[in-house]
Design an enzyme around this catalytic site. Structure first.
Site, short mmCIF file in Angstrom:
data_model
loop_
_atom_site.label_atom_id
_atom_site.label_comp_id
_atom_site.label_asym_id
_atom_site.label_seq_id
_atom_site.Cartn_x
_atom_site.Cartn_y
_atom_site.Cartn_z
CE LYS A 69 10.05 -4.11 -1.68
NZ LYS A 69 8.77 -3.83 -2.81
CD GLN B 292 7.19 -2.67 -6.21
OE1 GLN B 292 8.07 -3.56 -5.47
NE2 GLN B 292 7.74 -2.10 -5.92
CG ASP C 140 3.98 -4.72 0.92
OD1 ASP C 140 4.89 -4.27 0.66
OD2 ASP C 140 3.36 -4.80 -1.18
#
Ligand code: NAD
Length: 290
Positions: free
Chosen positions: A52, A96, A119
């Protein structure tokens, strides 16, 4: 059989995003800035986060990686989130997953400012998605929609079976594909671990999204001719012939299923790269909204 090439499509998307960033910079506007929090040293999570960060560099974003030890307490993590929520230079950030067991994942996701939740996991964004309002779509389902759209896979009126009901893939995928939208308007069935007649359901499906996390679960005898297959699964399977000691396996037995499929995503190089591209897309959106 047509391969739904997530790698090539995501590269194209990244070029489009990079062009938008260049334009923003030329106009003297803010450079998009994505931050990521990684707790612990899980190998797969570290690989994902690093990809990412690399992707941010490639499109011209600024990025910040906050690495915390596995002993980090829930309170310490919530403090880090609070700092990112308040930092005006950060347009969006992700935590994460998975988190160490002593940390309440739901509590953490709830602490993220919905306007920076690129997200798309915060209940505010999930609620907006369900009502088809502007929001951050969760990156994996968003990437699948984009892939289906760019390859002109017809979804309207089609029978879709989604295997898996997780909050990040199966459930949102089922909501999005049943909505009135591009890559939507489908008749969706959600299958899960308690589903009894999975083979029967799959044999009637025009499109199957496999997101259960069991390597090569979906086999050729479970699908009909001309089916479209989206393989979300990524599992590390021991493989002594590989230098790193493992290979990445999808949830689909590619060899047997691809013989019958009209469209199919490979693993790796299918859904995975699309997920990262859509995270960048959401960050660009967050920056433009700011
Ligand atoms: P999860 O473990 O949260 O959920 C798995 C789901 O599969 C559950 O809803 C369960 O009911 C269902 N399931 C389990 N066994 C089943 C069976 N025998 N029959 C039918 N359904 C069954 O999984 P997740 O987080 O959605 O991830 C699924 C897979 O996708 C994993 O391999 C994960 O690594 C991968 N993944 C990939 C990406 C990507 O970007 N490519 C993103 C997220 C997850």
């Amino acid at each position: 059989m047509i391969l739904l090439d997530g790698k090539a499509t995501s590269n194209q998307l990244k070029e489009e995003i990079a062009a938008s960033v260049k334009k923003l910079k030329l106009q003297g506007k803010k450079t998009p800035h994505l931050a990521a929090i990684l707790v612990g040293t899980d190998g797969a999570s570290m690989t994902y986060v690093n990809s990412k960060v690399k992707a941010c560099e490639r499109v011209g974003f600024n990025s910040t990686l906050i690495e915390l030890p596995s002993e980090t307490t829930e309170e310490q993590l919530l403090n880090e989130i609070d700092l990112l929520n308040k930092d005006v230079d950060i347009d969006g950030f992700i935590v994460q997953l998975p988190l160490p067991k002593h940390i309440d994942e739901q509590k953490v996701l709830m602490a993220v400012n919905p306007d920076k939740d690129v997200d798309g996991f915060h209940p505010v964004n999930v609620g907006k998605m369900t009502l088809d309002l502007p929001c951050f779509l969760p990156a994996t389902p968003y990437g699948i929609l984009e892939l289906l759209e760019r390859y002109n896979v017809e979804t309207s009126g089609k029978n879709v079976v989604i295997i898996g009901r997780s909050h990040i893939v199966g459930r949102p995928m089922s909501i999005l594909m049943s909505q009135k939208r591009k890559a939507g308007n489908a008749t969706v069935t959600v299958a899960h671990s308690r589903t009894k007649n999975l083979k029967e359901l799959c044999l009637q499906a025009d499109i199957i999204v496999a997101a259960l996390g069991i390597p090569e679960f979906l086999t050729g005898d479970m699908v009909k001719e001309g089916v479209t297959i989206i393989d979300v699964g990524i599992t590390r399977v021991d493989d002594a012939t590989k230098k790193r000691g493992y290979r990445l396996a999808g949830d689909v037995h590619f060899e047997s299923v691809s013989k019958k499929a009209a469209f199919i995503t490979p693993v790796p190089g299918g859904v995975g790269p699309m997920t990262i591209a859509m995270l960048l897309q959401n960050t660009l959106l967050a920056c433009q909204r700011n």
